[in-house]
Scaffold this active site. Sequence first.
Site, PDB file in Angstrom:
ATOM      1  N   SER A   1      71.509  19.063  25.908  1.00 55.17           N
ATOM      2  CA  SER A   1      72.426  18.654  24.755  1.00 55.17           C
ATOM      3  C   SER A   1      73.001  19.700  24.100  1.00 55.17           C
ATOM      4  O   SER A   1      73.655  20.333  24.885  1.00 55.17           O
ATOM      5  CB  SER A   1      71.631  17.654  23.771  1.00 55.17           C
ATOM      6  OG  SER A   1      72.443  17.055  22.883  1.00 55.17           O
TER       7      SER A   1
ATOM      8  N   ASP B   1      74.322   9.026  30.964  1.00 53.68           N
ATOM      9  CA  ASP B   1      74.400   9.820  29.410  1.00 53.68           C
ATOM     10  C   ASP B   1      75.021   8.823  28.617  1.00 53.68           C
ATOM     11  O   ASP B   1      76.257   8.916  28.477  1.00 53.68           O
ATOM     12  CB  ASP B   1      74.779  10.973  29.733  1.00 53.68           C
ATOM     13  CG  ASP B   1      74.308  11.913  28.285  1.00 53.68           C
ATOM     14  OD1 ASP B   1      74.408  11.517  27.265  1.00 53.68           O
ATOM     15  OD2 ASP B   1      73.765  13.166  28.675  1.00 53.68           O
TER      16      ASP B   1
ATOM     17  N   HIS C   1      70.458  10.478  28.374  1.00 55.66           N
ATOM     18  CA  HIS C   1      71.060  11.723  27.793  1.00 55.66           C
ATOM     19  C   HIS C   1      69.256  12.571  27.968  1.00 55.66           C
ATOM     20  O   HIS C   1      68.524  12.507  27.231  1.00 55.66           O
ATOM     21  CB  HIS C   1      71.029  11.622  26.264  1.00 55.66           C
ATOM     22  CG  HIS C   1      71.611  12.915  25.616  1.00 55.66           C
ATOM     23  ND1 HIS C   1      72.402  13.723  26.199  1.00 55.66           N
ATOM     24  CD2 HIS C   1      71.284  13.230  24.324  1.00 55.66           C
ATOM     25  CE1 HIS C   1      72.916  14.611  25.339  1.00 55.66           C
ATOM     26  NE2 HIS C   1      71.900  14.494  24.320  1.00 55.66           N
TER      27      HIS C   1
END
Length: 576
Positions: free
Chosen positions: A185, A414, A464
């Site tokens: 991330s 995601d 994600h």
Amino acid sequence: MLRLNGLRVLLRTLAAIGALLTTASASAACADLLALSLPSTTISSATDVPAGAFTAPDGTVLDALPAFCRVVGVSRPASDSEIGFEVWIPSAGWNQNYLQVGTVVFAGNIQYRSLGFALRRGYATATTDGGHRASIGDASFARGHPQKILDWGYQALATTISNGKALVSAYTHRAPHYSYFFGASNGGRDALIAAQRFPGAFDGIIADAPSSAWVHNAFSWLWSQDAQFGSPAATISAAKLPAIQAAALAQCDAKDHTADGVVNDPRRCRFDPRVLLCSGAESDACLTAPQLQTLAAILAGPVNPRTGERIYYGFEPFAVATPGTWNQWITGNAAVPGGGHAVLANQFFANMVFDTGSAGFDHTQVNFDTDVARAERKPVAGQPLASVIDATSADLSGFRARNGKMILYIGWEDPVVPPRGAITYYESVVARQWLDNPQISRAEDALAQTQQFFRLFMVPGMGHFTGGPGTSAFGALYGPPALAIDRQHDVLAAMEAWVEQGIAPERIVAAKYANDDPAKGVVRTRPLCHYPQSAVWIGQGSAEDAQNFICVDSPRGAYLDAAPARAPLPSSAQSR
């Protein structure tokens, strides 16, 4: 015989004394790090931690850690800097290498789970809090503090690289043989920043779901927030997500010849959401016309309402009902009623762009025409904001020249970082090879040159950095464990083999556990193929077994057909 037994006893005694002396020496070495002089840095503590479970200051419990030297420090390269960091060094069994791990979202804390991950793999490891003490969902540290934005953008990364390696060398009396970076991330953005800004720092870099184009990504969050909550009539409830997912899979799942609930390559099928339009009374099985417009806008992503120019990408519809995806980030749930997109967008724009603070920020006043450039060019310590926090430079010539290797991967489902942006970034690096290598005359050659040091893996069905219906167990920082720690199954082991043995990763076999719990068994395995390849079932054998798939070349680009010139606008954006 008695002499032999006596000799054995003596040897055992000497070995035990040696072990005690080694432990004592290591303890002294750890404590001695308090006196180490590092530029603009204070070492707060340097303590030995015994093997076993370790409870971190934030309450995180890490089991089965080896004994290690834990160093806590703070760097102040500028008067408004306060960059916290930790370095963990194995007391024994060090693999001679260094693995720095990245931050998450707005940082503000130490990612102890990531440090534990690296330590268990035998690495000396380090990370930073990004230069502030807020929380991962709080950007208030940035308002009125351009230096702290600079620190969060890249300075905290730089100082931790320097301090981490210096402390490891001081403790072990040798420099790490190989240095790696692994981040997810915002940590994935850190990874790309490392390759772009500090190309000599790492031999191998893994970027997981990197929020590389942070400024434009923030407009994607704001766009979905506007679409979802612009008017009550347009809001899509979480109860409708199963119907959306079912309709999307009905149109596209079988396109890859395996109707398994996972779309291997969403570029090969453009979902038409109009099939969901209610023909009679509204129910959870259909969408009203305003809700349909909301869905279309979220899927398409933000555009300039005046020119129709794409600002950034939207999100995919094939796993929206999976817990932790759209219900957490877009439609909202009991824990986050407005959705994670709203939290991130509001924090970013309120504190890094407009300086209003959260209480004074009105997201409906952001202009998708004029405010894009305003956000990009916001002055931060004499630099434009985008140049400070984005990781979009295609120039990796320095990293390539030092023989660095990089893997970027992202889940196709995601819900935070639009996955098509990863393809666009990768293709920009490929295009850059034409500039850096005048002898290249064909597009295929530029791709081949890029693949020598940089490979992209698009992970079907993964959310994600983990989760989703896809195969997400392949050794990710925050995902389930890989089936085996080897280059065929584990992404870090694959990187080690590439750097240390010159074996480039052609495919990585990922697993899906029942409920993402290894104790409940493997549901399926599937090869992850490096872009532009994708996994294709050979037409025989179980479609749940990776050995029955091959990696085949696919067309390149974020879209395989023409992207819509003008995406549907949220009703709130239309009125601005």
